[in-house]
Design an enzyme around this catalytic site. Structure first.
Site, PDB file in Angstrom:
ATOM      1  N   LYS A 200       0.854  -1.183   0.000  1.00 49.75           N
ATOM      2  CA  LYS A 200       0.000   0.000   0.000  1.00 49.75           C
ATOM      3  C   LYS A 200       0.888   1.230   0.000  1.00 49.75           C
ATOM      4  CE  LYS A 200      -3.607   2.330   2.684  1.00 49.75           C
ATOM      5  NZ  LYS A 200      -4.607   2.182   3.747  1.00 49.75           N
ATOM      6  N   LYS A 261      -2.231  -1.428  -3.873  1.00 54.57           N
ATOM      7  CA  LYS A 261      -3.050  -0.230  -3.842  1.00 54.57           C
ATOM      8  C   LYS A 261      -2.194   1.017  -3.933  1.00 54.57           C
ATOM      9  CE  LYS A 261      -5.928   2.046  -0.463  1.00 54.57           C
ATOM     10  NZ  LYS A 261      -6.274   2.115   0.909  1.00 54.57           N
ATOM     11  N   TYR A 326     -15.202   1.581  -6.783  1.00 54.65           N
ATOM     12  CA  TYR A 326     -16.467   2.296  -6.620  1.00 54.65           C
ATOM     13  C   TYR A 326     -17.328   2.165  -7.877  1.00 54.65           C
ATOM     14  CZ  TYR A 326     -13.705   3.951  -2.765  1.00 54.65           C
ATOM     15  OH  TYR A 326     -12.916   3.972  -1.639  1.00 54.65           O
TER      16      TYR A 326
HETATM   17  C1  PBG Z   1      -7.402   3.505   5.587  1.00 53.30           C
HETATM   18  C2  PBG Z   1      -7.715   3.330   4.139  1.00 53.30           C
HETATM   19  C3  PBG Z   1      -7.516   4.265   3.137  1.00 53.30           C
HETATM   20  C4  PBG Z   1      -8.058   3.724   1.988  1.00 53.30           C
HETATM   21  C5  PBG Z   1      -8.545   2.459   2.305  1.00 53.30           C
HETATM   22  N1  PBG Z   1      -8.317   2.225   3.647  1.00 53.30           N
HETATM   23  C6  PBG Z   1      -6.981   5.645   3.186  1.00 53.30           C
HETATM   24  C7  PBG Z   1      -5.662   5.903   3.782  1.00 53.30           C
HETATM   25  O1  PBG Z   1      -4.828   5.003   3.949  1.00 53.30           O
HETATM   26  O2  PBG Z   1      -5.462   7.055   4.134  1.00 53.30           O
HETATM   27  C8  PBG Z   1      -8.116   4.429   0.668  1.00 53.30           C
HETATM   28  C9  PBG Z   1      -9.140   3.965  -0.293  1.00 53.30           C
HETATM   29  C10 PBG Z   1      -9.469   4.928  -1.365  1.00 53.30           C
HETATM   30  O3  PBG Z   1      -8.805   5.970  -1.574  1.00 53.30           O
HETATM   31  O4  PBG Z   1     -10.465   4.650  -2.065  1.00 53.30           O
HETATM   32  N2  PBG Z   1      -6.432   2.707   6.138  1.00 53.30           N
END
Ligand code: PBG
Length: 337
Positions: A200, A261, A326
Site C-alpha cells: 500500500k 493499492k 467504486y
Molecule cells: C485507511 C484506508 C484508506 C483507503 C482504504 N483504507 C486511506 C488511507 O490510507 O489514508 C483508501 C481507499 C481509497 O482511496 O479509495 N487505512
C-alpha cells in the site's frame, strides 16, 4: 515471414469484427471480479460525497440494501468503511473495539439479512477512529508499531465476532498479519480470511476517500504536530522491490490473499506479485482513480463508462484476480448487459 511483398502475419485479421475480437480476447471481466466499497454513517439519510460523484454515505439499512443489490448483480463481496461521529473519535481510537460501532453494526445487519449470500470485507486500521486520522497510535510525533498491532489484533477479533468473513489490515504496521492470524485463531475464528493490504503506497489518490470518512480534516490537525502524512508506514511510490518484500512477509505470516493499492499506478507491482506468489491478488482502484474518471466524464472530456471498463480490464490484465472499485455496481450492470 514474408510471402512476396505481403506479410504472412496480419494481426489486424483478428480485429475485424466485434465477435472475433470477443473470441480472441485474452482477459475477461465479470461481476465476480468486483468488490464494492461502501461508506456507512450514523444518519438515516444518504449523503452524497462531492469528491466521489455517484457515491454516498449510507445508513446501516441502506448499506444492507446496497449489499443485497451487489449480491443480485453477482458481486461477491462488499467492503465496509465507517464514517465515525467525531464525538466517538479519540487519540487512541478505542471506538474501533466497540462491538456496537458502525462497522460492526453494518456487518451484523448484512450477515443477518444475506447470511452467506455475500462476503463482507472490513479494514483493520485505526484511522476511522483516531482524532489525528492515523492508522496507528501516535505518541511524541511517531506512529507506534507494536502497540498499534496489539490494538489491531483486538479490532480484528471484534470484527470477526460481528460476522466479518474477511479482515483486511490496511495499516501497514510491521508484523501485523501474523499477530492478527494468531489472535483470530486464538479466539476461535480459524476460518476468517485475511486479505492484507500488502503493498500500500503513500498515495495522493486517497484524497476523496479521506473526505468521505472525514480523516482528511483529522490528518490536517496532525499536520500541526508534523505528522500530516502516512509516509512513515505506507510505501514510497518509487519502490517496487520493497513491495515484493512486503508481500513475501505477509504471505509468510499467513495472509490468504494480498492487495496492491492504488491500482492504475501499480500495474507493474500487481503483475510481479501475481507472478511471484501466485496467490489471490486484489487491487484497489482507489477513490482518486474513480474521481479522475468521473470528473473528466462530467466535463465531457472522455467517455466515462468506457474509461471505467477499460481501467478495470487492464487491472485484470496486469494479474489482479479481483478489484475493489467504486465502479462495481455500474460496471456489473453494464457487464450483465
Ligand atoms: C485507511 C484506508 C484508506 C483507503 C482504504 N483504507 C486511506 C488511507 O490510507 O489514508 C483508501 C481507499 C481509497 O482511496 O479509495 N487505512
Amino acid at each position: 515471414m514474408q510471402t512476396g511483398s505481403f506479410p504472412a502475419t496480419r494481426l489486424r485479421r483478428l480485429r475485424q469484427h466485434e465477435w472475433l475480437r470477443r473470441a480472441v480476447a485474452e482477459t475477461s471481466l465479470s461481476p465476480a471480479d468486483l468488490v464494492w466499497p461502501l461508506f456507512v454513517h450514523g444518519h438515516a439519510a444518504s449523503e452524497p460525497v462531492p469528491s466521489l460523484p455517484g457515491v454516498s454515505r449510507l445508513s446501516v439499512e441502506s448499506a444492507v440494501r446496497a449489499a443485497a443489490e451487489a449480491a443480485s448483480l453477482g458481486i461477491p463481496a462488499v467492503a465496509i468503511f465507517p464514517v465515525t461521529d467525531p464525538a466517538d473519535k479519540t487519540d487512541d481510537g478505542r471506538h474501533a473495539l466497540d462491538p456496537d460501532n458502525l462497522a460492526c453494526r453494518a456487518v451484523r445487519a448484512i450477515r443477518q439479512e444475506l447470511a452467506d449470500g455475500i462476503g463482507v470485507v472490513c479494514d483493520v486500521a485505526l484511522d476511522p477512529y483516531t482524532t489525528h486520522g492515523h492508522d496507528g497510535l501516535l505518541r511524541d510525533g511517531r506512529i507506534l508499531n507494536d502497540e498499534t498491532v496489539d490494538v489491531l489484533c483486538r479490532q480484528a477479533v471484534v470484527l470477526a465476532e460481528a460476522g466479518c468473513q474477511i479482515v483486511a489490515p490496511s495499516d501497514m504496521m510491521d508484523g501485523r498479519v501474523g499477530r492478527i492470524r494468531a489472535a483470530l485463531d486464538g479466539a476461535g475464528h480459524r476460518d476468517v480470511c485475511i486479505l492484507s493490504y500488502a503493498a500500500k503506497y503513500a498515495s495522493a489518490f486517497y484524497g476523496p476517500f479521506r473526505d468521505a470518512v472525514g480523516s482528511r480534516a483529522s490528518l490536517g490537525t496532525a499536520a500541526a504536530l508534523g505528522v500530516g502524512d502516512k509516509k512513515t508506514y505506507q510505501m514510497d511510490p518509487a519502490n517496487a522491490l520493497e513491495a515484493i518484500r512486503e508481500v513475501a512477509l505477509d504471505v509468510a505470516e499467513g495472509a490468504d490473499m494480498v492487495m496492491v493499492k492504488p491500482a492504475i499506478t501499480s500495474l507493474d507491482i500487481i503483475h510481479r506479485v501475481k507472478r511471484e506468489f501466485g496467490l489471490p491478488t486484489f487491487a484497489y482502484q482507489v477513490s482518486g482513480e474513480y474521481a479522475m474518471i468521473k470528473a473528466a466524464a462530467a466535463n465531457g472530456w472522455l467517455d466515462g463508462e468506457q474509461a471505467a471498463i477499460e481501467s478495470l480490464i487492464v487491472i485484470k490484465r496486469a494479474g489482479a484476480d479481483g478489484i475493489l472499485t467504486y465502479f462495481a455496481p455500474e460496471a456489473a450492470r453494464r457487464l450483465r448487459g
